[in-house]
Design a protein around this motif. Structure first.
Motif, PDB file in Angstrom:
ATOM      1  N   UNK A 174      22.950  -9.656 -12.557  1.00 51.51           N
ATOM      2  CA  UNK A 174      23.382  -9.078 -11.284  1.00 51.51           C
ATOM      3  C   UNK A 174      24.508  -8.072 -11.509  1.00 51.51           C
ATOM      4  N   UNK A 175      25.403  -8.361 -12.458  1.00 50.74           N
ATOM      5  CA  UNK A 175      26.539  -7.468 -12.704  1.00 50.74           C
ATOM      6  C   UNK A 175      26.228  -6.360 -13.705  1.00 50.74           C
ATOM      7  N   UNK A 176      25.028  -6.331 -14.231  1.00 49.36           N
ATOM      8  CA  UNK A 176      24.557  -5.152 -14.950  1.00 49.36           C
ATOM      9  C   UNK A 176      24.188  -4.081 -13.930  1.00 49.36           C
ATOM     10  N   UNK A 177      24.233  -2.840 -14.372  1.00 49.98           N
ATOM     11  CA  UNK A 177      23.726  -1.767 -13.517  1.00 49.98           C
ATOM     12  C   UNK A 177      22.564  -1.118 -14.268  1.00 49.98           C
ATOM     13  N   UNK A 178      22.815   0.004 -14.933  1.00 50.79           N
ATOM     14  CA  UNK A 178      21.758   0.671 -15.703  1.00 50.79           C
ATOM     15  C   UNK A 178      21.758   0.118 -17.125  1.00 50.79           C
ATOM     16  N   UNK A 179      21.623  -1.197 -17.254  1.00 54.30           N
ATOM     17  CA  UNK A 179      21.720  -1.807 -18.579  1.00 54.30           C
ATOM     18  C   UNK A 179      21.092  -3.194 -18.565  1.00 54.30           C
ATOM     19  N   UNK A 231      17.472  -5.803  -9.760  1.00 59.56           N
ATOM     20  CA  UNK A 231      18.560  -4.880  -9.481  1.00 59.56           C
ATOM     21  C   UNK A 231      17.998  -3.605  -8.875  1.00 59.56           C
ATOM     22  N   UNK A 232      18.796  -2.961  -8.022  1.00 60.79           N
ATOM     23  CA  UNK A 232      18.295  -1.775  -7.332  1.00 60.79           C
ATOM     24  C   UNK A 232      17.836  -0.715  -8.340  1.00 60.79           C
ATOM     25  N   UNK A 233      16.628  -0.214  -8.121  1.00 59.78           N
ATOM     26  CA  UNK A 233      16.062   0.800  -9.009  1.00 59.78           C
ATOM     27  C   UNK A 233      15.173   0.234 -10.094  1.00 59.78           C
ATOM     28  N   UNK A 234      15.109  -1.111 -10.216  1.00 65.28           N
ATOM     29  CA  UNK A 234      14.339  -1.724 -11.295  1.00 65.28           C
ATOM     30  C   UNK A 234      13.243  -2.655 -10.777  1.00 65.28           C
ATOM     31  N   UNK A 235      12.897  -2.508  -9.496  1.00 63.02           N
ATOM     32  CA  UNK A 235      11.810  -3.308  -8.956  1.00 63.02           C
ATOM     33  C   UNK A 235      10.488  -3.044  -9.651  1.00 63.02           C
ATOM     34  N   UNK A 236      10.247  -1.793 -10.012  1.00 65.39           N
ATOM     35  CA  UNK A 236       8.986  -1.445 -10.684  1.00 65.39           C
ATOM     36  C   UNK A 236       8.880  -2.163 -12.026  1.00 65.39           C
ATOM     37  N   UNK A 237       9.991  -2.235 -12.753  1.00 62.48           N
ATOM     38  CA  UNK A 237       9.964  -2.918 -14.054  1.00 62.48           C
ATOM     39  C   UNK A 237       9.718  -4.431 -13.877  1.00 62.48           C
ATOM     40  N   UNK A 272       0.477 -12.217 -15.358  1.00 66.17           N
ATOM     41  CA  UNK A 272      -0.602 -12.749 -14.527  1.00 66.17           C
ATOM     42  C   UNK A 272      -1.803 -11.825 -14.391  1.00 66.17           C
ATOM     43  N   UNK A 273      -1.741 -10.634 -15.004  1.00 64.58           N
ATOM     44  CA  UNK A 273      -2.881  -9.739 -14.949  1.00 64.58           C
ATOM     45  C   UNK A 273      -2.912  -8.891 -13.693  1.00 64.58           C
ATOM     46  N   UNK A 274      -3.940  -8.082 -13.587  1.00 64.13           N
ATOM     47  CA  UNK A 274      -4.039  -7.118 -12.492  1.00 64.13           C
ATOM     48  C   UNK A 274      -4.369  -7.751 -11.151  1.00 64.13           C
ATOM     49  N   UNK A 275      -4.636  -9.064 -11.134  1.00 65.65           N
ATOM     50  CA  UNK A 275      -4.856  -9.728  -9.850  1.00 65.65           C
ATOM     51  C   UNK A 275      -3.549  -9.992  -9.113  1.00 65.65           C
ATOM     52  N   UNK A 276      -2.407  -9.807  -9.779  1.00 68.20           N
ATOM     53  CA  UNK A 276      -1.125  -9.882  -9.083  1.00 68.20           C
ATOM     54  C   UNK A 276      -1.010  -8.683  -8.150  1.00 68.20           C
ATOM     55  N   UNK A 277      -0.674  -8.927  -6.890  1.00 69.79           N
ATOM     56  CA  UNK A 277      -0.607  -7.880  -5.884  1.00 69.79           C
ATOM     57  C   UNK A 277       0.812  -7.799  -5.321  1.00 69.79           C
ATOM     58  N   UNK A 278       1.246  -6.571  -5.027  1.00 75.49           N
ATOM     59  CA  UNK A 278       2.632  -6.336  -4.645  1.00 75.49           C
ATOM     60  C   UNK A 278       2.722  -5.526  -3.358  1.00 75.49           C
ATOM     61  N   UNK A 279       3.790  -5.786  -2.597  1.00 70.14           N
ATOM     62  CA  UNK A 279       4.128  -4.944  -1.453  1.00 70.14           C
ATOM     63  C   UNK A 279       5.642  -4.913  -1.310  1.00 70.14           C
ATOM     64  N   UNK A 280       6.167  -3.761  -0.910  1.00 71.67           N
ATOM     65  CA  UNK A 280       7.623  -3.575  -0.839  1.00 71.67           C
ATOM     66  C   UNK A 280       8.225  -4.287   0.371  1.00 71.67           C
ATOM     67  N   UNK A 281       9.396  -4.849   0.174  1.00 74.78           N
ATOM     68  CA  UNK A 281      10.242  -5.304   1.275  1.00 74.78           C
ATOM     69  C   UNK A 281      11.450  -4.369   1.375  1.00 74.78           C
ATOM     70  N   UNK A 282      12.167  -4.231   0.268  1.00 77.34           N
ATOM     71  CA  UNK A 282      13.210  -3.211   0.119  1.00 77.34           C
ATOM     72  C   UNK A 282      12.804  -2.367  -1.083  1.00 77.34           C
ATOM     73  N   UNK A 283      12.459  -1.095  -0.880  1.00 77.44           N
ATOM     74  CA  UNK A 283      11.920  -0.278  -1.973  1.00 77.44           C
ATOM     75  C   UNK A 283      12.793  -0.325  -3.223  1.00 77.44           C
TER      76      UNK A 283
END
Length: 343
Positions: A330-335, A16-22, A31-42
């Motif tokens: 999907x129908x949750x927002x800040x919850x 959900x928007x705003x919760x990608x970091x979580x 999977x540990x710190x070997x998991x690597x990330x890059x943004x598509x939609x921040x």
């Protein structure tokens, strides 16, 4: 099918928007710190690479399903894309081999910057090329496989998986329900989605208590499922519900309502209270929920500390309630929505 490498795999994750970091933090914990990330939609959609093969990665996520990762799409192939439909058709044709007659759902997503094409146009073009090549049966549901395609202005990503391997068989996990005439509130969609996400069938319950029911979105769905509902809220319930023969409405605070022990096999609560206040309120009503009964509770993530919030909530309601699954729908927002069984 693409032959995966044993050592690594790549996916597109959606939260959900705003919760990608979580969602990324949950993947890192798996999977540990070997998991690597890059943004598509921040803060919402991201690429992640893992130090394990595709099927091992999917199995691990399904065994310990994250709360915030709403949808995952394998990336079997990538294309430096010129923006044309013809390029997509040729790429997909050359990249995948399918069994003739496969029931296939093609799901297209794209960033806002890809404005020259609609997802409908792309789907129609890919349906055509795969039908010609493999006599596939394009379907919207009950698919054997899903071909997921994600388009950005410079690159296209595609992967094939079973619907269950994506966490949701809806594109991006964006499950859609049709708004009905006279629908009390959109909150009803949250409970509908809970029924799907948690594998429940509300027609199997007999008697429910809805805590903080007003204006009655959740109560209305439970009544539609044939359940006898006791709704509690000091605020007004939708007038259209009040004459329902299966409804008992207490227009007062839940703490002022006397409920008989073991009266209900379902308790639901969707309140805009702080999590710990809500937990104390629910715990005070658990004597009315039968052993083995179900509780569906939404938790407001008021201070953006979701993992701590869930830990504290569990401390407050355990051991009476045993968590089965927690998911940001999907129908949750800040919850978050949590599914418990009464011990």
């Amino acid at each position: 099918m693409i032959v995966e490498t044993v050592e690594s795999s790549v996916f597109i994750g959606t939260a959900n928007h705003g919760f990608g970091q979580q969602a990324q933090e949950e993947i890192r914990r798996l999977f540990g710190n070997e998991a690597k990330f890059s943004h598509v939609v921040p803060a919402e959609i991201f690429l992640y690479s893992l130090p394990v093969g595709k099927m091992d990665a999917i199995s691990k996520v399904l065994e310990q399903e994250p709360m915030f990762l709403r949808h995952m799409q394998p990336v079997d192939v990538e294309l430096d894309w010129d923006g044309s439909v013809a390029a997509l058709q040729a790429w997909i044709h050359d990249s995948f081999q399918l069994t003739e007659g496969t029931k296939l759902a093609i799901q297209i997503r794209k960033t806002e910057q890809v404005s020259q094409l609609s997802t409908g146009e792309c789907k129609k073009a890919l349906d055509s090329v795969l039908t010609d090549a493999y006599a596939i049966v394009p379907v919207a549901k009950d698919a054997e496989l899903i071909l997921s395609v994600y388009l950005t202005p410079e690159r296209a990503y595609a992967g094939i998986s079973k619907p269950t391997d994506n966490l949701s068989d809806w594109a991006g996990g964006a499950i859609r329900f049709r708004k009905e005439d006279g629908q009390v509130s959109r909150a009803k969609f949250k409970l509908l989605e809970s029924e799907v996400a948690f594998g429940l069938d509300f027609t199997q319950y007999r008697s429910a208590v809805d805590v903080g029911a007003a204006p009655g979105g959740w109560t209305s769905l439970l009544l539609e499922r044939g359940i006898k509902v006791t709704a509690i809220d000091p605020a007004k319930l939708d007038a259209g519900l009040l004459k329902h023969p299966n409804l008992t409405f207490h227009k007062k605070n839940a703490s002022d309502v006397v409920l008989q022990p073991d009266s209900f096999d379902l308790l639901v609560c969707d309140m805009s209270w702080s999590p710990r206040q809500m937990a104390r309120l629910v715990k005070g009503l658990l004597h009315a929920l039968q052993s083995g009964g179900t509780a569906i509770i939404t938790v407001k993530l008021m201070h953006k500390k979701p993992f701590q919030t869930v830990r504290e909530l569990l401390e407050d309601v355990e051991p009476e309630l045993v968590l089965q699954k927690a998911k940001q729908l999907f129908h949750n927002r800040e919850e978050l929505t949590l599914f418990f069984i009464k011990s």
